[in-house]
Write a protein that holds these residues in place. Structure first.
Motif, PDB file in Angstrom:
ATOM      1  N   UNK A   1      59.677   8.965 -68.878  1.00  0.00           N
ATOM      2  CA  UNK A   1      60.633   9.705 -68.039  1.00  0.00           C
ATOM      3  C   UNK A   1      61.802  10.221 -68.873  1.00  0.00           C
ATOM      4  N   UNK A   2      62.301  11.382 -68.517  1.00  0.00           N
ATOM      5  CA  UNK A   2      63.439  11.958 -69.252  1.00  0.00           C
ATOM      6  C   UNK A   2      64.737  11.222 -68.900  1.00  0.00           C
ATOM      7  N   UNK A   3      64.933  10.973 -67.606  1.00  0.00           N
ATOM      8  CA  UNK A   3      66.148  10.278 -67.147  1.00  0.00           C
ATOM      9  C   UNK A   3      65.865   8.790 -67.082  1.00  0.00           C
ATOM     10  N   UNK A   4      66.887   7.933 -67.213  1.00  0.00           N
ATOM     11  CA  UNK A   4      68.279   8.265 -67.482  1.00  0.00           C
ATOM     12  C   UNK A   4      68.514   8.626 -68.945  1.00  0.00           C
ATOM     13  N   UNK A   5      69.480   9.500 -69.158  1.00  0.00           N
ATOM     14  CA  UNK A   5      69.849   9.898 -70.517  1.00  0.00           C
ATOM     15  C   UNK A   5      71.352  10.008 -70.627  1.00  0.00           C
ATOM     16  N   UNK A   6      71.844   9.850 -71.824  1.00  0.00           N
ATOM     17  CA  UNK A   6      73.262  10.021 -72.098  1.00  0.00           C
ATOM     18  C   UNK A   6      73.474  11.472 -72.545  1.00  0.00           C
ATOM     19  N   UNK A   7      73.896  12.317 -71.618  1.00  0.00           N
ATOM     20  CA  UNK A   7      73.977  13.747 -71.919  1.00  0.00           C
ATOM     21  C   UNK A   7      75.125  14.085 -72.881  1.00  0.00           C
ATOM     22  N   UNK A   8      75.983  13.126 -73.120  1.00  0.00           N
ATOM     23  CA  UNK A   8      77.072  13.345 -74.092  1.00  0.00           C
ATOM     24  C   UNK A   8      76.554  13.036 -75.501  1.00  0.00           C
ATOM     25  N   UNK A   9      75.976  11.873 -75.660  1.00  0.00           N
ATOM     26  CA  UNK A   9      75.424  11.499 -76.974  1.00  0.00           C
ATOM     27  C   UNK A   9      74.344  12.490 -77.393  1.00  0.00           C
ATOM     28  N   UNK A  10      73.573  12.966 -76.419  1.00  0.00           N
ATOM     29  CA  UNK A  10      72.471  13.892 -76.702  1.00  0.00           C
ATOM     30  C   UNK A  10      72.945  15.238 -77.240  1.00  0.00           C
ATOM     31  N   UNK A  11      74.112  15.685 -76.763  1.00  0.00           N
ATOM     32  CA  UNK A  11      74.476  17.104 -76.895  1.00  0.00           C
ATOM     33  C   UNK A  11      75.510  17.327 -78.013  1.00  0.00           C
ATOM     34  N   UNK A  12      74.999  17.485 -79.216  1.00  0.00           N
ATOM     35  CA  UNK A  12      75.892  17.678 -80.367  1.00  0.00           C
ATOM     36  C   UNK A  12      76.718  18.947 -80.182  1.00  0.00           C
ATOM     37  N   UNK A  13      76.083  20.001 -79.683  1.00  0.00           N
ATOM     38  CA  UNK A  13      76.788  21.283 -79.528  1.00  0.00           C
ATOM     39  C   UNK A  13      77.988  21.132 -78.601  1.00  0.00           C
ATOM     40  N   UNK A  14      77.801  20.388 -77.528  1.00  0.00           N
ATOM     41  CA  UNK A  14      78.903  20.193 -76.580  1.00  0.00           C
ATOM     42  C   UNK A  14      80.026  19.388 -77.223  1.00  0.00           C
ATOM     43  N   UNK A  15      79.666  18.283 -77.869  1.00  0.00           N
ATOM     44  CA  UNK A  15      80.705  17.422 -78.467  1.00  0.00           C
ATOM     45  C   UNK A  15      81.516  18.189 -79.505  1.00  0.00           C
ATOM     46  N   UNK A  16      80.831  18.955 -80.324  1.00  0.00           N
ATOM     47  CA  UNK A  16      81.547  19.731 -81.348  1.00  0.00           C
ATOM     48  C   UNK A  16      82.465  20.774 -80.702  1.00  0.00           C
TER      49      UNK A  16
END
Ligand SMILES: Cc1cc2nc3c(=O)[nH]c(=O)nc-3n(C[C@H](O)[C@H](O)[C@H](O)COP(=O)(O)OP(=O)(O)OC[C@H]3O[C@@H](n4cnc5c(N)ncnc54)[C@H](O)[C@@H]3O)c2cc1C
Length: 543
Positions: free
Chosen positions: A17-32
């Motif tokens: 299953x894809x969820x649950x996921x940490x969409x912050x840790x996953x998303x380098x583009x967003x964090x940067x």
């Protein structure tokens, strides 16, 4: 374990299953992008919301989309009630979002970076439950308009509050409110000057009675709406609440709900005003100018939403490709699939970076006129390109999952149905491009802001520099209306390239080579040799 006699086969080669996921840790583009645009201080809170957007919210979205809103015009005794009933999951999603500031953070915590942080919350929320993004963004965007009218102070305060109250009761009984917007009528949406709804002055200062209709009226259970109507002095902007200030129900009739392609958890209605009470905001005849302040912010959220949708579609595609094998190799290791994924990743990264760049400009607009001018024009440019890309992008991501991507449980069908909407509402693609021409012609500071932004990125990438030279020539030459899309597209590509180059983004050169330097064909997966597929794919998901 012993096989059951009823087992016909072993289930293999399916992803977890894809969820649950940490969409912050996953998303380098967003964090940067959040750090770059000055909202680092909000990072822990964004991470907290990202956990919900990758956990509880998608579950709520499943329920809210499956059990669509229902119109209840009358109660069992025949009294008009004009209500829409939602699944409890809708209210829970709204409560969660508002409590975390998706609608109000910029206003109830006004400090540097707050607009960027709110934008990041909107981007995350859209990935999980895009239907409720509509009332959330309208509530956020209405606040600067409401502030023009001191008598509406309580509305401003309550719209900014992190409290959701979905009851159909007067504003005075609530700690927090939501707002909608009504411009589009049957005879014309883009051309709102064609509005025929009439506003007749009442005895009270700034008070009017509205008679007429709206052909599209989303989130009709909002507590109030900013609407346009023809007053004696011309098209004007009004606040029209569900309940009148004297405590009675306002004459706002819900005629029917739209049967929509997607956006199923959200209700979009047709309404009529039967002498509905409203208070004017701004001068008579200045309705378009007044409501445009709201529309600027909803357009930003269209761009953020489409960037978020692309990001979710990409993450789903990459997850599947990592866990699924065909012809003896994982899909993610198949050279042609790598080209597709890398191409999608480049587009998604540029969309996220640019949407947050514009949010940063909104954040700084109050104190920096150049950023204000940049936000003005970049919103139209970015909404045009990024929202227009979303449907084809969602389709390509869907295909990475093969047949599973066409099946509801995979989430991709819902993303696909949602994808065209941001391009259509809040001013469709042509309207955005014509708005770019209008800004360039009438607001010279917008042209200057674009040039400063582009020139600041010059000198490091030959593909960008060559495209910039051609772009500057095109900008000076100008265009007639027929060429508006071509110019807006050119500016969008350059500005996205400039955003990445100025950020020293690891994918900047490949983005410029592929989008500005001819290193790509028409469809996804046509990146030319020499583009670093590994670098783009490595950033999609950690691990
Ligand atoms: C699900 C949904 C919910 C919505 N919710 C709301 C809401 O809550 N409130 C609200 O006010 N509206 C809402 N809308 C309406 C939406 O904003 C309009 O549909 C949109 O602005 C286009 O207006 P229109 O439908 O009248 O199309 P038209 O104005 O007839 O335009 C049709 C096409 O012609 C193009 N066009 C128009 N003028 C020109 C021109 N001069 N040159 C070239 N091309 C042109 C447009 O870009 C568009 O592609 C909603 C729409 C949808 C689909």
């Amino acid at each position: 374990m012993q096989a059951s006699p009823f087992d016909t086969h072993a289930v293999t080669n399916q992803p977890p299953p894809f969820f649950p996921r940490d969409l912050w840790a996953d998303d380098i583009a967003l964090r940067e992008a959040v750090a770059r645009e000055g909202a680092e201080a909000f990072a822990p809170r964004l991470a907290g919301y990202a956990a919900l957007a990758g956990g509880e919210l998608p579950r709520l979205a499943d329920e809210a989309h499956r059990d669509r809103p229902r119109l209840r015009t009358h109660d069992r005794f025949g009294h008009r009630i004009d209500r829409v009933e939602f699944n409890a999951a809708w209210h829970e999603a709204m409560r969660t979002a508002i409590a975390h500031g998706v609608a109000g953070l910029s206003w109830h915590e006004p400090r540097p970076g707050a607009h960027v942080a709110r934008a990041a919350l909107a981007y995350l929320h859209y990935q999980a439950e895009p239907g409720s993004s509509c009332p959330l963004t309208m509530t956020h965007a209405a606040v600067p308009v409401l502030r023009h009218e001191p008598a509406l102070r309580e509305w401003v305060d309550k719209a900014a509050m992190p409290h959701y109250d979905g009851r159909d009761v007067p504003m005075a009984e609530k700690r927090g409110v939501t707002l909608g917007m009504g411009m589009t009528e049957k005879q014309g949406g883009s051309d709102v000057r064609a509005n025929t709804t009439r506003a007749t002055p009442l005895a009270g200062e700034g008070e009017y009675a509205l008679v007429g209709h709206k052909w599209f009226f989303s989130a009709p259970m909002s507590d109030a709406f900013l609407v346009l109507a023809q007053a004696p002095g011309g098209l004007s902007c009004f606040l029209l609440p569900r309940w009148r200030p004297d405590g009675g129900k306002n004459a706002l009739r819900l005629m029917r709900l739209k049967d929509k392609l997607g956006d199923w958890s959200n209700a979009s209605s047709e309404v009529e005003f039967e002498g509905a009470w409203a208070r004017r905001i701004g001068e008579e005849g200045r309705g378009i100018a007044t409501i445009l302040e709201m529309v600027m912010l909803t357009r930003l959220d269209c761009m953020l939403g489409s960037a978020g949708l692309m990001r979710m579609a990409l993450a789903q595609a990459a997850h599947h490709a990592r866990h699924r094998s065909a012809f003896g190799r994982r899909l993610v290791d198949q050279p042609l699939m790598r080209n597709v994924l890398a191409d999608l990743a480049l587009e998604s990264e540029a969309a996220t970076a640019f949407a947050l760049r514009v949010a940063g400009a909104v954040d700084r607009a109050e104190t920096d006129p150049r950023e204000a001018a940049f936000a003005r024009i970049a919103t139209a440019i970015g909404k045009y390109r990024i929202c227009k890309l979303a449907p084809a992008f969602a389709n390509e991501a869907q295909e990475c999952l093969g047949g599973a991507g066409y099946v509801e449980e995979s989430l991709l069908p819902r993303l696909y149905r949602q994808a065209p909407l941001n391009s259509i509402w809040e001013g469709s693609a042509n309207i955005q491009c014509l708005d770019v021409l209008r800004a360039l012609a009438r607001e010279p500071e917008t042209r200057a802001a674009v040039l400063v932004e582009l020139r600041a990125a010059a000198g490091v990438d030959p593909a960008f520099d060559a495209a910039l030279a051609a772009g500057e020539t095109a900008l000076s030459a100008g265009t007639d209306e027929a060429g508006a899309r071509a110019l807006a597209e050119r500016l969008a590509l350059l500005l996205q390239g400039a955003t990445l180059l100025r950020a020293n983004h690891p994918l900047a050169r490949d983005w410029c080579a592929s989008r500005l330097g001819g290193g790509r064909g028409e469809g996804y997966g046509t990146l030319a040799a020499g583009i670093d597929l590994d670098a783009a794919i490595a950033r999609i998901l950690p691990g």
